[in-house]
Enzyme design. Structure first.
Site, short mmCIF file in Angstrom:
data_model
loop_
_atom_site.label_atom_id
_atom_site.label_comp_id
_atom_site.label_asym_id
_atom_site.label_seq_id
_atom_site.Cartn_x
_atom_site.Cartn_y
_atom_site.Cartn_z
CG HIS A 61 -1.87 1.11 1.31
ND1 HIS A 61 -3.07 1.11 0.65
CD2 HIS A 61 -1.80 2.29 1.97
CE1 HIS A 61 -3.70 2.24 0.91
NE2 HIS A 61 -2.95 2.97 1.70
CE1 TYR A 64 0.33 3.50 -5.29
CE2 TYR A 64 1.64 4.43 -3.50
CZ TYR A 64 0.46 4.37 -4.21
OH TYR A 64 -0.61 5.14 -3.82
CG HIS A 112 -10.08 3.89 3.37
ND1 HIS A 112 -10.57 4.15 4.61
CD2 HIS A 112 -8.73 3.91 3.51
CE1 HIS A 112 -9.57 4.33 5.47
NE2 HIS A 112 -8.45 4.19 4.82
CG ASN A 113 -11.08 -0.71 -2.26
OD1 ASN A 113 -11.76 0.30 -2.33
ND2 ASN A 113 -10.26 -1.09 -3.22
CG HIS A 114 -8.61 -4.50 1.68
ND1 HIS A 114 -7.82 -3.85 0.76
CD2 HIS A 114 -8.90 -5.71 1.15
CE1 HIS A 114 -7.61 -4.66 -0.28
NE2 HIS A 114 -8.25 -5.79 -0.07
CD GLN A 258 -7.36 3.55 9.64
OE1 GLN A 258 -8.37 2.97 9.29
NE2 GLN A 258 -6.30 3.66 8.86
CB SER A 331 -4.62 8.16 15.62
OG SER A 331 -4.65 7.18 16.60
N GLY A 555 -2.73 9.44 -7.96
CA GLY A 555 -3.77 8.45 -7.76
C GLY A 555 -3.31 7.40 -6.78
CG ASN A 556 -4.86 4.42 -3.84
OD1 ASN A 556 -5.93 3.87 -3.70
ND2 ASN A 556 -3.82 4.09 -3.13
CB SER A 558 -6.70 -0.62 -4.10
OG SER A 558 -7.23 -1.58 -3.21
#
Lengths: 758, 229
Positions: A61, A64, A112-114, A258, A331, A555-556, A558
């Site tokens: 994560h 990459y 924030h899938n999982h 979180q 947090s 971007g990101n 996953s």
């Protein structure tokens, strides 16, 4: 942790003295090779704190590691126009784009899938919180959010469990932050059962001079942590949750989601913007995945290279936390700023004004090392670049799946098509009521679209449009799209079709497409088939962006989105940003006046493979995706933007899932006014209504603009057909075929979601 | 001289900039007021805007009513100054005792954002004098806790004294008693409503421009003298 000194802390000197002590690197997700590499970098075994830092920062994560070798194409394949628009590129918290008049816009989509699968409300809420802080840390005021969502079957038990919580979390957090939710997607497919996708996009704006970067420069400058206290939530969330697949029977490591506090985040936004505008900040970074480990190592790595942090100064919610836990805690609602010593007092005063707690953790040094102290002992001493940027790079094996040819061969051409007018009518009603095409207001009405008073267009419009400058009416449009079914059929073409759709949606509102962000949701990178899908999708997206001259700004990725060994449909969600120099000239999808002419612009081919029709009526996926024609997409966009700006477009709406039928129904329902449609003779009515050929839009003009409009189509090389007129009645009539009342359409279209989730 | 209308910012207030924009568009001068500052800075009227002050933790408006600025707002309101509470501001007015009743969770238990038709029931308040009685207006509604409730006697008094200022039309979105969207105090200078007039001030961004008339009303009231009880 297995090791302990007399004081219970594993220090640097302890690590040097006990080089052979066994460490739980595998449990933390590090391979033996990676562990050896860390030892080599440090010249000794890592301390437990260092091990924690590396394990999180080198997780999939954060690092990459599987995607890096592919993602570099986004930087390499760039047009001059694309490069010119970009003020800050990939690698920062979010890319920054110049939109003119001294304004800059930053935007990014993230997954924030999982976490959202485990704890739907908090997972989705903190997804919003995290992306908002990314935008904030660039120096921008966050302006709006969007949420591309994917769920398993609409009537599935798991969907019933996660959807209400995810929607409530997005609303609960975003509404309380004061950010309008201007669009997004809700798509159902069996492959997402047990692995919903929760992507969150945020956009922000700032003046050029307000752009800030995450770097710790200036020896002696202070490192200030401010915002919420650090607690035990989200520890290891990144490495454990985002980088492993949930497997039944395995050890459970799930306390790691979180908990968000949007009220604190709202204070953090106002406080941060005030310290930035007061000129008190040299560098700034939000705390997200990997918490303090990530923020300090990235700041130091991007800056002068050295930083000393006294971990005892971190304000804690739970005084029993170990130093490793403090370093890894995720947090929420925390930021880290680099502040010159003479500005610290003023910085702290502004924090106090906003009731935001702040702590001076340490300083920027010339040591070239990130050193962390705990109870007077050194527990971390690492080269920050080795943690933040020089993580492992993997060339994962990739292989075109064996089933790909069979999938392509299984075309939709043998599926039974509606024969009679009555069957066409039934098909249309079944389609508009199907979960993917049905009205989503049950969900979107739970989001505030009005706050800030600058929302010009919001869902269900093609793109969200927000005003940036009240004096000049400069604004931006944003759309996200991905038809993962097309990507499954052909990842290279499918990813470009996703880009084309978002690009078209932005243009339909009258905005000139400018830049791209992406959220690449895929299965396990350890599966060569998935890796092939990923590499093809990235290659396609990079090629498409180059051709359309819209750079990818960030971007990101996953990975590990799968249940058991079955991956999700490859889902590269593409967000396109466009600019409107005058938002008062935006084009809506609602037609208005009786007598106005309805045109279909673009070419319709018999392209039903991967279509919603094939899915809804036959549960079929196979064949090849619609033809990709980026030249046509670009000309269509130019045409839509030009006609919109000239005031010649009464309405425009993109044609995509569900075809022309769906487009017309949505326009009629948005306006609550019917139309008389005459289908052209040269295409079979069924194909005209339900084909999903790309590069098309339905547009509406006043009759007196007919000649100007048609010659503009010709000039852009676009096929067009006059397909009817808006009338004052309450029916959508297809001449020679069938008619259906607005009421019946609305009942079918609006009834689905309340029946499923009401 | 331009009429000054104060807009209070509490921690967690969201629609303060929007309320200020509405004031300026209607021709007034917006003055920012800070929750911790027990000073109204010589404003002629006050708006408590929407948002989630103090996160709406504990209970909506329950903490904000103790803010230093509220002491001043309460005494000014009791002395006749026009005060408008929108959404969270309405909740704060109820918690402060300036208005009766309470706002509870929507019947659906969901946050609701929609364009809402309202009927203006009372044009004898500081904030509605420019409307026609019975006028139907469209104002965005957006809240999770907007269901107005009060005991039977209070409801009867509100109805008998014509203190229901706005009533939901077509749809009662949240289960409010008597379809009540907004009420006023016994002399009409203090008005609270759940829908957001500051989001209906421009054709470009709102469903109507009906919201501007609340501000025009108070500007008119302040220019022409007090509203009689």
């Amino acid at each position: 942790m297995t090791t302990a000194t007399k004081t219970g802390i594993d220090t640097v000197s302890q690590a040097t003295a006990t080089p052979d002590e066994a460490q739980p690197h595998r449990e933390l997700g590090l391979t033996d090779d990676e562990y050896e590499q860390i030892k080599k970098i440090l010249g000794r075994r890592p301390t437990n704190s260092e091990l924690a830092m590396y394990s999180v920062m080198w997780s999939e994560h954060c690092s990459y590691k599987s995607s890096k070798v592919h993602l570099k194409q986004f930087g390499e394949k760039q047009s001059d126009a694309g490069r010119k628009a970009m003020l800050v590129g990939i690698g920062e918290n979010a890319g920054v784009v110049d939109i003119g008049d001294g304004w800059a816009v930053t935007f990014k989509v993230e997954s924030h899938n999982h976490p959202s699968y485990i704890e739907p409300y908090q997972g989705a809420a903190t997804g919003i919180g995290g992306i908002v802080r990314d935008i904030l840390s660039m120096g921008a005021r966050p302006l709006a959010v969007m949420d591309p969502l994917r769920f398993g079957p609409a009537d599935g038990n798991d969907t019933k469990r996660v959807l209400p919580g995810i929607v409530a979390g997005i609303g609960g957090y975003g509404n309380c932050l004061g950010l309008p939710n201007i669009g997004g997607e809700i798509v159902f497919d069996a492959s997402y059962a047990g692995n919903p996708l929760v992507n969150a996009l945020c956009i922000g704006a700032m003046r050029h001079e307000d752009v800030h970067l995450a770097s710790a420069k200036g020896v002696g400058n202070r490192v200030i942590l401010y915002g919420a206290r650090t607690g035990g939530d989200g520890i290891g969330g990144v490495s454990v949750l985002a980088s492993e697949t949930f497997s039944e029977g395995g050890p459970t490591k799930r306390p790691a989601v979180q908990v968000g506090d949007p009220f604190m985040e709202k204070l953090l936004i106002e406080c941060t913007l005030e310290v930035l505008h007061a000129g008190l900040v040299e560098g700034i970074q939000d705390l997200g995945g990997a918490g303090i480990s990530c923020a300090t190592s990235e700041l130091a790595s991007n800056g002068d290279g050295g930083m000393h942090v006294v971990l005892d100064h971190v304000p804690l919610r739970d005084s029993s936390l170990s130093p490793e836990e403090i370093l890894m805690s995720e947090s929420q609602e925390r930021m880290c700023a680099i502040v010159a010593p003479q500005n610290v007092a003023e910085f702290l005063a502004i924090c106090k004004k906003w009731d935001v707690e702040a702590a001076d953790l340490g300083e920027v040094t010339t040591s070239g090392r990130l050193t962390v102290e705990w109870r007077g002992e050194q527990i971390v001493n690492v080269p920050p670049r080795s943690v933040a940027h020089d993580g492992p790079v993997l060339e994962r094996p990739l292989a075109r799946p064996e089933w790909q040819d069979a999938l392509i061969a299984d075309s939709s051409s043998n599926l039974k098509r509606p024969q009679s007018a009555e069957e066409l009518r039934e098909t249309l009603l079944a389609m508009v009521a199907s979960p993917n095409l049905a009205d989503k207001s049950l969900v979107t009405d739970q989001y505030d679209r009005y706050v800030q008073g600058n929302t010009v267009l919001a869902q269900p419009e093609d793109a969200g449009v927000v005003r940036i400058d009240e004096n000049t009416n400069l604004g931006v449009a944003l759309a996200t799209d991905c038809n993962a079914r097309f990507v499954q059929l052909d990842p290279y073409i499918g990813a470009q079709l996703a880009l084309a759709e978002a690009y078209r949606n932005v243009a339909a509102t009258g905005a000139t497409p400018l830049a791209v962000t992406d959220c690449l949701n895929f299965g396990s990178p350890e599966d060569p088939s998935v890796m092939w899908q990923f590499s093809e999708a990235v290659r396609g997206l990079a090629d498409g962006c180059l051709e359309l001259e819209v750079p990818v700004t960030g971007g990101n990725v996953s990975f590990y989105n799968q249940t058991g060994t079955t991956p999700i449909l490859p889902t590269p969600v593409v967000g396109v940003l466009g600019v409107l120099d005058d938002v008062t000239k935006r084009t809506s999808m609602a037609w208005k006046d009786a007598g106005d002419l309805i045109y279909l612009v673009g070419s319709t081919r018999d392209e039903l493979d991967g279509s919603e029709w094939a899915q809804v009526i036959h549960g079929h996926l196979g064949g090849v995706p619609p033809k990709l024609d980026l030249t046509a997409e670009r000309e269509l966009a130019k045409f839509l933007v030009g006609a919109g700006r000239n005031g010649k477009l009464v309405a425009a709406h993109d044609v995509s899932q569900g075809g022309v039928a769906q487009t017309l129904v949505e326009m009629a329902l948005r306006a609550n006014v019917g139309a008389h449609i005459t289908l052209p003779n040269d295409v079979e009515p069924f194909v005209l209504l339900f084909s999903e050929s790309a590069a098309r839009a339905v547009t509406v003009i006043h009759p007196q603009d007919k000649d100007v409009f048609e010659s503009a189509c010709v000039r852009h090389g676009l096929e067009f057909a006059d397909i009817g007129t808006v009338d004052s009645g309450n029916e959508l009539t297809f001449a020679g075929q069938f008619a259906v009342s607005i009421d019946e359409l609305r009942a079918a279209h609006v009834g689905t979601f309340p029946a499923l989730f009401g | 001289m331009t009429t000054k209308i104060g807009v209070v910012t509490f921690p967690g207030t969201l629609d303060d900039a929007d309320a200020a924009r509405a004031v300026e568009l209607a021709g007034g001068q917006a003055v920012s007021l800070w929750h911790a500052d027990a000073n109204l800075h010589e404003v002629d009227a006050v708006i408590l805007p929407g948002g989630f002050s103090y996160g709406d933790y504990l209970r909506c408006g329950a903490i904000s009513r103790f803010a230093p600025v509220m002491t001043e707002v309460i005494s000014a309101a009791n002395a006749g100054m026009p005060v408008l509470g929108i959404c969270n501001g309405f909740q704060i007015l109820c918690e402060s005792g300036l208005l009766p009743g309470a706002l509870t969770r929507n019947e659906s238990l969901h946050f609701i954002c929609r364009d809402q038709v309202l009927r203006v029931e009372n044009t004898d308040t500081s904030w509605t004098s420019q409307f026609d009685e019975g006028a139907e207006i469209v104002i965005p509604l957006k809240n999770g806790e907007g269901r107005f409730v009060a005991d039977v006697e209070t409801l009867k008094r509100l109805e008998d004294e014509n203190r229901v200022v706005f009533r939901y039309r077509e749809v009662n979105p949240n289960g409010s008693k008597n379809d009540i969207a907004g009420i006023c105090n016994d002399v009409g200078n203090v008005v609270g409503l759940m829908p957001h007039p500051e989001h209906a001030i421009e054709e470009l961004t709102g469903p109507s421009e009906d919201g501007l008339d609340l501000i025009s009303s108070v500007l008119h009231t302040l220019a022409g003298g007090r509203v009689s009880a």
